[in-house]
Motif scaffolding. Structure first.
Motif, short mmCIF file in Angstrom:
data_model
loop_
_atom_site.label_atom_id
_atom_site.label_comp_id
_atom_site.label_asym_id
_atom_site.label_seq_id
_atom_site.Cartn_x
_atom_site.Cartn_y
_atom_site.Cartn_z
N TYR A 64 0.87 -1.17 0.00
CA TYR A 64 0.00 0.00 0.00
C TYR A 64 0.91 1.22 0.00
CZ TYR A 64 -4.59 2.17 0.97
OH TYR A 64 -5.78 2.87 0.88
N PHE A 65 0.66 2.15 -0.91
CA PHE A 65 1.57 3.28 -1.08
C PHE A 65 0.85 4.62 -0.95
CE2 PHE A 65 3.27 -0.14 -3.86
CZ PHE A 65 4.49 -0.34 -3.24
N PHE A 66 1.55 5.55 -0.32
CA PHE A 66 1.13 6.95 -0.30
C PHE A 66 2.26 7.77 -0.93
CE2 PHE A 66 -1.21 5.02 3.13
CZ PHE A 66 -2.43 5.68 3.18
N VAL A 67 1.90 8.77 -1.71
CA VAL A 67 2.88 9.70 -2.26
C VAL A 67 2.47 11.10 -1.83
CG1 VAL A 67 3.93 10.67 -4.33
CG2 VAL A 67 3.46 8.23 -4.22
N ASN A 68 3.37 11.75 -1.10
CA ASN A 68 3.07 13.07 -0.52
C ASN A 68 1.76 13.06 0.26
OD1 ASN A 68 5.46 14.12 -1.46
ND2 ASN A 68 4.56 15.11 -3.26
N GLY A 69 1.52 11.95 0.95
CA GLY A 69 0.37 11.85 1.83
C GLY A 69 -0.89 11.32 1.20
N PHE A 70 -0.92 11.17 -0.13
CA PHE A 70 -2.12 10.72 -0.83
C PHE A 70 -1.96 9.26 -1.28
CE2 PHE A 70 -2.71 15.20 -0.82
CZ PHE A 70 -4.08 15.41 -0.93
N PRO A 71 -2.99 8.43 -1.07
CA PRO A 71 -2.87 7.02 -1.44
C PRO A 71 -2.89 6.83 -2.95
CG PRO A 71 -5.11 7.51 -0.71
CD PRO A 71 -4.29 8.74 -0.45
N LEU A 72 -2.07 5.89 -3.42
CA LEU A 72 -2.11 5.52 -4.83
C LEU A 72 -3.24 4.53 -5.05
CD1 LEU A 72 1.64 5.01 -5.83
CD2 LEU A 72 0.24 7.08 -5.97
N PRO A 73 -3.83 4.50 -6.24
CA PRO A 73 -4.88 3.51 -6.53
C PRO A 73 -4.31 2.10 -6.62
CG PRO A 73 -4.32 4.74 -8.51
CD PRO A 73 -3.58 5.39 -7.37
N ASP A 74 -5.20 1.12 -6.72
CA ASP A 74 -4.81 -0.29 -6.87
C ASP A 74 -3.99 -0.80 -5.69
OD1 ASP A 74 -6.06 -0.38 -9.39
OD2 ASP A 74 -4.27 0.43 -10.35
N ALA A 75 -4.42 -0.44 -4.48
CA ALA A 75 -3.72 -0.93 -3.29
C ALA A 75 -3.75 -2.45 -3.25
CB ALA A 75 -4.37 -0.37 -2.03
N GLY A 76 -2.65 -3.04 -2.79
CA GLY A 76 -2.56 -4.49 -2.72
C GLY A 76 -1.96 -5.11 -3.96
N SER A 77 -1.62 -4.28 -4.95
CA SER A 77 -1.02 -4.78 -6.18
C SER A 77 0.36 -4.16 -6.36
CB SER A 77 -1.89 -4.45 -7.40
OG SER A 77 -3.17 -5.01 -7.27
N ALA A 78 1.28 -4.93 -6.92
CA ALA A 78 2.62 -4.42 -7.18
C ALA A 78 2.58 -3.38 -8.30
CB ALA A 78 3.55 -5.57 -7.55
N LEU A 79 3.30 -2.28 -8.11
CA LEU A 79 3.40 -1.24 -9.13
C LEU A 79 4.73 -1.42 -9.85
CD1 LEU A 79 1.96 1.35 -10.17
CD2 LEU A 79 3.32 2.65 -8.53
N ASP A 80 4.69 -1.47 -11.20
CA ASP A 80 5.93 -1.69 -11.93
C ASP A 80 6.71 -0.38 -12.10
OD1 ASP A 80 4.69 -0.30 -14.02
OD2 ASP A 80 4.26 -2.12 -15.18
N TYR A 81 7.90 -0.49 -12.71
CA TYR A 81 8.76 0.68 -12.83
C TYR A 81 8.12 1.77 -13.68
CZ TYR A 81 12.87 3.49 -14.04
OH TYR A 81 13.75 4.53 -14.23
#
Length: 227
Positions: free
Chosen positions: A189-206
């Protein structure tokens, strides 16, 4: 792990675990910020901040790390990462391996990410199937020896003691509760500058990381040119 269809269930479990924990009842504010800073770089106003919630025995957390690490190398000092452990309750040994990371971070912070990568590389050793016939103490000893092999045998006694220290149990619980408070329900699960990225629970590629970060880094530093 992709939990899109079961988001409400995981949120409910996480909320209950937070509500009925002693930490929640005591309203204790941690003495320091939670998380492991990558490369010794801490947050600053001029940097893009990534917050990652990982489970050491989650396959999707494992798969998401190499592209994120590649992105961090590409952007250098313009992007910083802090990692929080989020041991999923349905992953056997997630809490114990997360606790090992907290123990090592107090002993030698520069070895924390190396141990995380070691857990990822040999994740199958800590799955429920591999440890099914072990006692709880046996699993902990297994993790202690694995950890000492990775960071140095001279740390063996300190690592073992760490598993009987209530402070390391507390810090691992705080990490999980911090994720609950942020609405985390799966890993990665990722946040960037405090905001969550979509598709939580999935690996994000380069390419996905480049798409997210290129414009943010350019806004922060107009002299930065993406390759």
């Amino acid at each position: 792990m992709d939990m899109t269809n079961n988001k409400s269930i995981i949120l409910a479990i996480s909320t209950l675990l937070c509500l009925f924990s002693p930490i929640a009842g005591q309203s204790v504010v941690p003495a320091k910020q939670d998380g492991f800073w990558y490369g010794g770089n801490t947050a600053a106003a001029e940097k893009v901040l990534i917050e990652a919630f990982f489970d050491p025995v989650c396959p999707d957390s494992r798969d998401s790390w190499p592209p994120l690490k590649k992105a961090l190398r590409h952007y250098g000092a313009t992007v910083t990462l802090v990692l929080h452990t989020f041991p999923l309750p349905y992953h056997d040994n997630a809490f114990a391996t997360s606790r090992a990371l907290h123990i090592v971070n107090t002993l030698n912070a520069s070895a924390t990410y190396g141990l995380l990568e070691a857990f990822f590389d040999e994740q199958e050793k800590f799955y429920g199937k591999a440890t099914f016939n072990m006692s709880k103490a046996g699993v902990v000893n297994h993790i202690v020896e694995f950890t000492a092999n990775e960071i140095g045998k001279s740390y063996l006694s300190a690592i073992k003691s760490g598993f009987t220290d209530t402070k390391t149990d507390h810090s691992t619980r705080v990490s999980f509760k911090y994720g609950c408070l942020r609405g985390v329900y799966g890993t990665p699960y990722f946040f960037v500058n405090g905001f969550p990225l979509p598709d939580a629970g999935s690996a994000l590629d380069y390419k996905g990381w480049r798409k997210v970060l290129d414009s943010l880094v350019t806004k922060q530093d107009p002299l930065h040119h993406s390759l």
